[in-house]
Write an enzyme that holds these catalytic residues in place. Structure first.
Site, short mmCIF file in Angstrom:
data_model
loop_
_atom_site.label_atom_id
_atom_site.label_comp_id
_atom_site.label_asym_id
_atom_site.label_seq_id
_atom_site.Cartn_x
_atom_site.Cartn_y
_atom_site.Cartn_z
N TYR A 1 -0.72 3.08 -1.49
CA TYR A 1 -1.09 4.44 -1.13
C TYR A 1 -2.27 4.43 -0.15
O TYR A 1 -2.71 3.37 0.27
CB TYR A 1 -1.37 5.25 -2.40
CG TYR A 1 -0.13 5.36 -3.27
CD1 TYR A 1 1.08 5.82 -2.73
CD2 TYR A 1 -0.14 4.99 -4.61
CE1 TYR A 1 2.23 5.90 -3.51
CE2 TYR A 1 1.00 5.07 -5.40
CZ TYR A 1 2.19 5.52 -4.84
OH TYR A 1 3.33 5.60 -5.61
N LEU B 1 3.04 -4.84 -18.02
CA LEU B 1 3.94 -5.31 -19.08
C LEU B 1 3.16 -5.87 -20.27
O LEU B 1 3.57 -6.87 -20.88
CB LEU B 1 4.93 -6.35 -18.55
CG LEU B 1 5.94 -5.84 -17.50
CD1 LEU B 1 6.93 -6.95 -17.15
CD2 LEU B 1 6.68 -4.62 -17.99
#
Length: 379
Positions: A189, A307
């Site tokens: 971004y 994760l």
């Protein structure tokens, strides 16, 4: 007591434990306004015992949203809906954080599950459809053929507007009652675009050398820190590596993290990637080494993400090994919003202090299950 569930503090913000809900885009807002979905989505994690809950990427400008359905904080009218969420998180014992974000050239993209701009003319008013021309370091598109739009290059006035928008967002976040702000400088971004040579091809003071490419992130951070209360923490999410040999590297992030620390940043939320050319194999704990590298190299607290949550003992080991100070979850928390209370028991800690009073029957159920287990052992 486990490290994961030992209370800690950032500045004067006291956290009941070191579990964090990482920002998760919900693509469920209209014109940036928080609604019941956001309240329930975030509130359930506070009820589930997490120490810090951070909102999704919240656009500091309308054109800084990833999609038309992102949360926003570019106008005062957004404050009451966010305050409602903050108040609920506080009532359940969790700290409330907000991620201030600008998507840059990755803005104005479709809702992920729609796979493209397939909204009909009849449907558009109901979903709050909008599309626009994004901005970026240059006018180079993020990726061809993947629902991205060619951006307009930010000029000097545009860069000043971006900095001012982050400042205004921080002021509104404080008025809404948030305890912490996270500046989003990751995942390809806008701020990450300025950092990375993969996207930043400018030839002015904001491009070229690493020092120049870091300039916007540092100016945004300095400006936000100046208006954010001194007793409240500011953290920054970084893509510690672009996962591309031609891109931003771990050693670059170490240098940046030292600069951010000098400006008053309290922790780095350590992620990676964000550009199509970057590749890394996602496995449990795959980004922990990035957290460890910054914690050691820049001497700054870090959040590990990626994760995690599959094994509370493994997450505890991340802290015990000195690889991070906080464990941030996303997908594992979506799967089990009560992960924190379950992990605490899995790590062998008795007591039900993290459970809401309304969940007292869980204690009764567990007592009954243990009694039955003992009875079966006796027979």
């Amino acid at each position: 007591m486990s490290l994961l569930f030992t209370p800690t503090a950032l500045r004067r913000l006291k956290l009941r434990n070191r579990t964090v809900i990482a920002p998760m885009c919900q693509y469920s807002a209209r014109d940036g306004f928080a609604n019941d979905w956001h309240l329930v989505h975030l509130g359930r994690f506070a009820m589930g015992g997490f120490g810090l809950v951070i909102t999704e990427a919240t656009g500091v400008t309308p054109e800084g949203r990833i999609s038309y359905a992102d949360l926003g904080i570019w106008k005062d009218e957004h404050i009451p809906g966010l305050t409602r969420i903050v108040d609920f998180l506080h009532a359940q014992g969790a700290a409330a954080g907000i991620q201030l974000a600008h998507a840059g050239r990755k803005a104005s993209t479709p809702i992920p599950w729609r796979k493209g701009f397939d909204e009909t003319e009849e449907e558009k008013p109901g979903v709050g459809f909008q599309s626009w021309t994004p901005v970026g370091p240059t006018d180079e598109i993020h990726a061809e053929g993947k629902n991205f739009t060619k951006p307009t290059a930010l000029d000097a006035a545009g860069i000043r507007n971006v900095i001012e928008a982050f400042v205004a967002g921080a002021l509104r976040a404080n008025e809404a009652g948030f305890d912490l702000v996270e500046i989003h400088a990751a995942h390809g971004y806008l701020l990450n675009q300025f950092l990375s040579p993969l996207a930043n091809k400018r030839t002015d003071n904001y491009g070229g050398s690493r020092e120049n490419r870091m300039r916007l992130v540092l100016e945004v951070t300095q400006a936000v820190r100046a208006v954010w209360p001194a007793d409240k923490p500011v953290i920054v999410r970084l893509s510690v590596s672009d996962n591309d040999p031609a891109g931003w590297q771990v050693e670059d992030s170490v240098v940046l993290a030292r600069e951010l620390k000098a400006l008053g940043v309290d922790a780095i939320d350590c992620s990676s990637g964000g550009f199509d050319s970057g590749a890394i194999r996602s496995t449990p704990g795959y980004q922990v080494p990035f957290s460890a590298a910054l914690r050691k190299g820049a001497d700054i607290p870090t959040m590990a993400v990626g994760l995690l949550g599959g094994d509370p003992a493994a997450d505890e080991a991340v802290l015990a090994n000195g690889d991070a100070d906080f464990i941030a979850l996303a997908r594992a928390a979506l799967d089990d919003p009560n992960w924190a209370v379950h992990a605490r028991h899995a790590l062998g800690e008795p007591g039900y202090e993290l459970w809401p009073n309304q969940a007292a029957r869980v204690r009764e159920r567990d007592r009954w299950l243990k009694q039955r287990e003992f009875a079966e052992q006796d027979t």
